[in-house]
Design an enzyme around this catalytic site. Structure first.
Site: not given
Ligand code: 3NM
Length: 221
Positions: A46, A118, A147
């Site tokens: 990503r 998602s 994000k």
């Molecule tokens: N998608 P971390 S939250 C790529 O809510 C991504 O759909 C999300 O990263 C969603 O583990 C997210 O550092 C980031 O919080 C996740």
């Protein structure tokens, strides 16, 4: 070749590591190698953010990470970018709500590719299932700094709601998941954990991935 079976998909989702160059403290190659040594079960490339690689550099890093995955038997998923997924012959793609529906992506990439979507509520989940998604990413479960356009934090409520409604599609929880707060995500009905910073930013990536892997194998411990 046919679509991935749901039980195989559930196994792959157990410890789903996601990252791009912007998330890494070490080089992306060393980060991914340590994570695969620690026991991740799936990887998503990503490459997002202001300093994200583009063009030839993007393709080159993607190719290197795909090779690390292939050498360790980990399936390689690309985030959002259909052209990149095709160019790298990725094993699958993960898309958001603003991207093409899974059924059109499948036509473009091939019947057997893994397609993740998602979903932030039941309506989106049902639509993604109708479109032929192989799994859903549901989040953000906890606050995340990885994000920019993350939706409101929902805790484990959406995952619980989805399971209560009888939706059995493979599901991975995402957003702010750490070793400490992970168990409720599995208890809520997720098949696995999707993680960026708690692994990519860990002091000892291999050991952290190993502990997450243990946790998803024995969630109540
Ligand atoms: N998608 P971390 S939250 C790529 O809510 C991504 O759909 C999300 O990263 C969603 O583990 C997210 O550092 C980031 O919080 C996740």
């Amino acid at each position: 070749m046919t679509r991935i079976d749901s039980e195989d998909m559930r196994r792959l989702l157990k410890l789903y590591f996601i990252m791009g160059s912007v998330n890494c403290r070490l080089s992306p190659e060393d980060t991914l190698t340590a994570a695969t040594d620690g026991g991740i079960t799936l990887f998503q490339f990503r490459e997002k953010g202001l300093s994200a690689l583009k063009g030839a550099a993007l393709l080159q890093l993607g190719g290197q990470l795909r090779e690390i995955c292939r050498n360790s038997g980990i399936k390689f998923i690309v985030n959002d970018d259909l052209e990149l997924a095709a160019a790298l012959d990725a094993d699958g793609i993960h898309v958001g709500q603003d991207d093409l529906p899974a059924r059109l992506i499948r036509q473009r990439l091939g019947e057997h590719k893994i397609i993740g979507v998602s979903a932030h509520n039941l309506t989106e989940a049902r639509q993604a299932i109708a479109d032929g998604a192989d799994y859903l990413g549901v989040g953000p479960v906890y606050p995340t700094t990885s994000k920019d356009d993350a939706q409101a934090v929902r805790g484990t409520t959406v995952i619980e709601e989805l399971r209560r409604s009888g939706l059995s599609i493979p599901v991975v929880g995402i957003g702010g998941i750490t070793l400490e707060n992970a168990p409720p995500v599995i208890r809520a009905g997720a098949d696995g954990l999707s993680i960026i910073s708690a692994i990519a930013g860990a002091e000892d990536i291999r050991e952290t991935a190993r502990r997450f892997a243990q946790l998803v194998t024995a969630p109540s411990s």
